[in-house]
Design an enzyme around this catalytic site. Structure first.
Site, PDB file in Angstrom:
ATOM      1  N   GLY A  53       0.805  -1.198   0.000  1.00 45.37           N
ATOM      2  CA  GLY A  53       0.000   0.000   0.000  1.00 45.37           C
ATOM      3  C   GLY A  53       0.842   1.253   0.000  1.00 45.37           C
ATOM      4  O   GLY A  53       2.007   1.258   0.413  1.00 45.37           O
ATOM      5  N   HIS A  56       3.903   4.206   2.792  1.00 37.97           N
ATOM      6  CA  HIS A  56       5.165   3.716   3.367  1.00 37.97           C
ATOM      7  C   HIS A  56       6.388   4.348   2.703  1.00 37.97           C
ATOM      8  O   HIS A  56       7.508   3.909   2.941  1.00 37.97           O
ATOM      9  CB  HIS A  56       5.260   2.195   3.213  1.00 37.97           C
ATOM     10  CG  HIS A  56       4.104   1.445   3.782  1.00 37.97           C
ATOM     11  ND1 HIS A  56       3.637   1.669   5.057  1.00 37.97           N
ATOM     12  CD2 HIS A  56       3.302   0.490   3.229  1.00 37.97           C
ATOM     13  CE1 HIS A  56       2.600   0.862   5.275  1.00 37.97           C
ATOM     14  NE2 HIS A  56       2.380   0.150   4.193  1.00 37.97           N
ATOM     15  N   LYS A 104       5.705  -8.601   1.978  1.00 36.14           N
ATOM     16  CA  LYS A 104       5.531  -8.411   3.420  1.00 36.14           C
ATOM     17  C   LYS A 104       4.360  -9.254   3.898  1.00 36.14           C
ATOM     18  O   LYS A 104       3.349  -9.374   3.212  1.00 36.14           O
ATOM     19  CB  LYS A 104       5.280  -6.924   3.741  1.00 36.14           C
ATOM     20  CG  LYS A 104       6.381  -6.014   3.248  1.00 36.14           C
ATOM     21  CD  LYS A 104       6.168  -4.573   3.698  1.00 36.14           C
ATOM     22  CE  LYS A 104       4.851  -3.975   3.261  1.00 36.14           C
ATOM     23  NZ  LYS A 104       4.689  -3.988   1.779  1.00 36.14           N
ATOM     24  N   ASP A 109      -1.498  -8.433   1.048  1.00 38.42           N
ATOM     25  CA  ASP A 109      -0.323  -8.578   0.188  1.00 38.42           C
ATOM     26  C   ASP A 109      -0.093 -10.041  -0.168  1.00 38.42           C
ATOM     27  O   ASP A 109       0.150 -10.380  -1.335  1.00 38.42           O
ATOM     28  CB  ASP A 109       0.919  -8.021   0.881  1.00 38.42           C
ATOM     29  CG  ASP A 109       0.921  -6.506   0.979  1.00 38.42           C
ATOM     30  OD1 ASP A 109      -0.022  -5.877   0.453  1.00 38.42           O
ATOM     31  OD2 ASP A 109       1.853  -5.958   1.579  1.00 38.42           O
ATOM     32  N   HIS A 217       0.948   0.177   9.354  1.00 41.34           N
ATOM     33  CA  HIS A 217      -0.328   0.574   8.774  1.00 41.34           C
ATOM     34  C   HIS A 217      -1.169   1.362   9.771  1.00 41.34           C
ATOM     35  O   HIS A 217      -2.389   1.434   9.630  1.00 41.34           O
ATOM     36  CB  HIS A 217      -1.107  -0.653   8.297  1.00 41.34           C
ATOM     37  CG  HIS A 217      -0.450  -1.385   7.181  1.00 41.34           C
ATOM     38  ND1 HIS A 217       0.470  -2.381   7.393  1.00 41.34           N
ATOM     39  CD2 HIS A 217      -0.544  -1.240   5.830  1.00 41.34           C
ATOM     40  CE1 HIS A 217       0.895  -2.839   6.219  1.00 41.34           C
ATOM     41  NE2 HIS A 217       0.308  -2.162   5.272  1.00 41.34           N
TER      42      HIS A 217
END
Length: 329
Positions: A53, A56, A104, A109, A217
């Protein structure tokens, strides 16, 4: 909430466009702007592809370039990229030697990268390395088992150097899997994350609290603890990390102190100094170091500490040339 953006819905696309335009000597958009890849792919090399996402940055797009990733796929903020994005990256980057996916350990994911690998299996040879460096083995609402956090950078750098030297897919897979038990991270936050879509912090702390064991997150950590001075916080983190690493092979370690997006660089170096002092007091040799804001959680005020126990070959690969927007030596 005040942020430099036009709308929450367009923030990621506009940011990625700015990134590509700022670093157009290194990277380009893939077909349909579904991913970002190296401007100059290297024929015959195993392609390294990662992603996750947005929120990051500079991970993962900032690690695309010579000596590291060939492509990065970016989803919406804190959301996995779609299988379609990942497939497009595989199709574009596989120069005949296959693809290694670096993923990850978050449920979204894992699901989407595995789905993409299955859908191209008839046309491309694909292997996957899962990153599970987070100290908390209990997982969270987003993951089962330890999460992939800042240690992802170390794995991408070492595997990227090996791939650049011509290592084949089996060698890269074995090298990545071999790092699993020797890379550990722990995060701490002084303030939660403000997510643009909701305009709310993901968790709220009292003035005298800190959140220990946070992910990337904006999710809450393992527990809340009383706020203390930096030495006390870093000693607690260092003790927990080192206790979870193998007892042998501690003669050469990489110490990585990472900012989550809202922490001044001066505080990161202070944290590094404290952590290195504690590590050396118990006999750990710090052979390599990295300090900076690389694996973020939007504007979270906090940091993570990663310690990786590396052998001579892995240290050599860490030292290998890299030319990306975020890492360059």
């Amino acid at each position: 909430m005040k942020k430099f953006m036009n709308t929450a819905a367009t923030m990621v696309a506009e940011s990625l466009e700015g990134f590509v335009r700022a670093h157009d000597r290194l990277v380009v958009f893939g077909s349909g702007d579904k991913f970002i890849r190296r401007r100059n792919l290297k024929p015959g090399k195993v392609a390294l592809i990662s992603g996750g996402g947005a929120g990051h940055e500079p991970m993962h797009v900032g690690f695309v370039g010579a000596g590291m990733l060939d492509a990065a796929c970016t989803g919406h903020i804190f959301c996995s990229p779609t299988p379609g994005q990942i497939i497009a990256a595989i199709e574009a980057c596989d120069g005949g030697a296959g693809c290694l996916l670096i993923v990850k350990n978050y449920d979204g994911d894992v699901m989407n990268f595995e789905m993409a690998a299955e859908m191209v299996a008839a046309r491309h040879r694909v292997e996957t390395v899962f990153v599970r460096d987070d100290l908390d083995g209990g997982g969270s609402a987003r993951s089962h088992g330890a999460r992939g956090v800042a240690g992802t950078l170390i794995i991408e750098k070492i595997l990227g150097a090996a791939a650049e030297e011509g290592a084949d897919l089996d060698r890269l897979k074995a090298l990545g899997d071999g790092l699993y038990s020797r890379v550990r991270s722990m995060g701490v936050a002084l303030r939660g994350v403000t997510v643009p879509e909701t305009e709310r912090q993901t968790f709220v702390l009292d003035a005298g609290e800190i959140e220990m064991g946070v992910g990337i997150h904006g999710e809450p950590g393992r527990f809340r603890a009383p706020f203390a001075n930096a030495d006390a916080i870093l000693a607690r983190m260092s003790d927990a990390i080192i206790a979870d690493l193998p007892a042998n092979g501690r003669n050469a370690a990489l110490l990585f102190v990472n900012g989550f997006g809202g922490t001044p660089v001066s505080e990161l170096y202070l944290a590094y100094n404290a952590t290195r002092r504690f590590a050396e007091e118990i006999g750990l040799t710090i052979a390599r170091s990295l300090v900076g804001t690389y694996v973020t959680s939007l504007d979270m005020a906090g940091l993570s500490v990663t310690i990786a126990l590396l052998d001579d070959e892995e240290l050599r690969l860490w030292d290998g040339p890299v030319h990306t927007a975020a890492l360059n030596w």
